[in-house]
Design a protein around this motif. Sequence first.
Motif, short mmCIF file in Angstrom:
data_model
loop_
_atom_site.label_atom_id
_atom_site.label_comp_id
_atom_site.label_asym_id
_atom_site.label_seq_id
_atom_site.Cartn_x
_atom_site.Cartn_y
_atom_site.Cartn_z
N GLN A 28 0.83 -1.21 0.00
CA GLN A 28 0.00 0.00 0.00
C GLN A 28 0.87 1.26 0.00
O GLN A 28 0.55 2.25 -0.68
N ILE A 29 1.97 1.22 0.76
CA ILE A 29 2.87 2.37 0.81
C ILE A 29 3.53 2.61 -0.55
O ILE A 29 3.62 3.75 -1.03
N GLU A 30 3.98 1.54 -1.18
CA GLU A 30 4.61 1.66 -2.49
C GLU A 30 3.60 2.18 -3.52
O GLU A 30 3.94 2.98 -4.39
N LEU A 31 2.36 1.70 -3.41
CA LEU A 31 1.31 2.18 -4.32
C LEU A 31 1.06 3.67 -4.11
O LEU A 31 0.85 4.41 -5.09
N GLY B 12 -0.14 1.02 12.98
CA GLY B 12 -1.58 1.27 13.00
C GLY B 12 -1.94 2.64 12.46
O GLY B 12 -2.91 2.80 11.72
N ASP B 13 -1.11 3.65 12.82
CA ASP B 13 -1.36 5.02 12.33
C ASP B 13 -1.28 5.08 10.81
O ASP B 13 -2.10 5.74 10.16
N LYS C 24 -6.03 4.46 4.65
CA LYS C 24 -7.45 4.23 4.38
C LYS C 24 -8.17 5.54 4.16
O LYS C 24 -8.92 5.70 3.17
N PHE C 25 -7.97 6.52 5.05
CA PHE C 25 -8.64 7.81 4.91
C PHE C 25 -8.16 8.56 3.67
O PHE C 25 -8.94 9.25 3.01
N LYS D 190 -9.13 10.79 -1.60
CA LYS D 190 -8.66 10.92 -2.97
C LYS D 190 -9.78 10.63 -3.97
O LYS D 190 -9.97 11.36 -4.95
N ILE D 191 -10.54 9.58 -3.72
CA ILE D 191 -11.64 9.21 -4.62
C ILE D 191 -12.70 10.31 -4.64
O ILE D 191 -13.19 10.70 -5.71
#
Length: 341
Positions: free
Chosen positions: A129-132, A277-278, A284-285, A290-291
């Motif tokens: 997710q971070i790389e994305l 966790g942060d 997620k937020f 973004k969407i």
Amino acid sequence: MTDGILGKAATMEIPIHGNGEARQLPEDDGLEQDLQQVMVSGPNLNETSIVSGGYGGSGDGLIPTGSGRHPSHSTTPTGPGDEVARGIAGEKFDIVKKWGINTYKCTKQLLSERFGRGSRTVDLELELQIELLRETKRKYESVLQLGRALTAHLYSLLQTQHALGDAFADLSQKSPELQEEFGYNAETQKLLCKNGETLLGAVNFFVSSINTLVTKTMEDTLMTVKQYEAARLEYDAYRTDLEELSLGPRDAGTRGRLESAQATFQAHRDKYEKLRGDVAIKLKFLEENKIKVMHKQLLLFHNAVSAYFAGNQKQLEQTLQQFNIKLRPPGAEKPSWLEEQ
């Protein structure tokens, strides 16, 4: 001796969750940059509380932990002020000492990972997710750059059309035989300028929103990611240290060091888990935001551009009203759309 310790560390790992696993990283061109990040900032000597630095800290090199000594006590009687100053100096020395130890351990762990001698804790799902996110940010930065270029070109086009309309209007007055032809060309350029300013307002709003998304929202999440990555390195460094002590002899002195190492390791583990966790929450937020933002901005961009090139002035104006975009009134003393970028 260091090679022996690193070789031993390569065979040890404590998984901390279902997604945790060891991964060896080959040597790459980013090693020097990563080492610089380890040494980025030093301890804050203005603080009197004990803190740890390390990955993400600003020093020029490793501080040998055995080279410093506490100030020697003077036999001359001293006042309360001298005692306070001496206490502060002692605390600052401890800060530097702890920072030096932490930086050494993190540097050792980083080198061990880079050269394939040690293990690192990996949350595969989170790291994907971070790389994305980083890849998405690069692509959005490209869109932002192109949007700014489009704004600049539209602004130049408006300036040219405005000047051309003035020239046609002037020639209409001075050329009776071509007055009508010059006149309707002047009116056409005037209308194009009006529609162009409306389109420029829409594109400027689009660019401003993308800029906020990239430079503030995404960047804020990536700052938390950097803190998480620093905590992960510290966690693995102290995990390796604890594993090495656990394999050593168990005498009275070693037991004390082992208990201290266990407590330090647990503190870094808690910090790592919290930041993990942060990051998950912020990712997620960010995706949801973004969407929501891009759905609105892409609809605005499509409707405005389509209406402009179709010559539909009414639809173009309705598009700006739909998204609550206000244009500056004619002759207002405000910066141009280009100057606001």
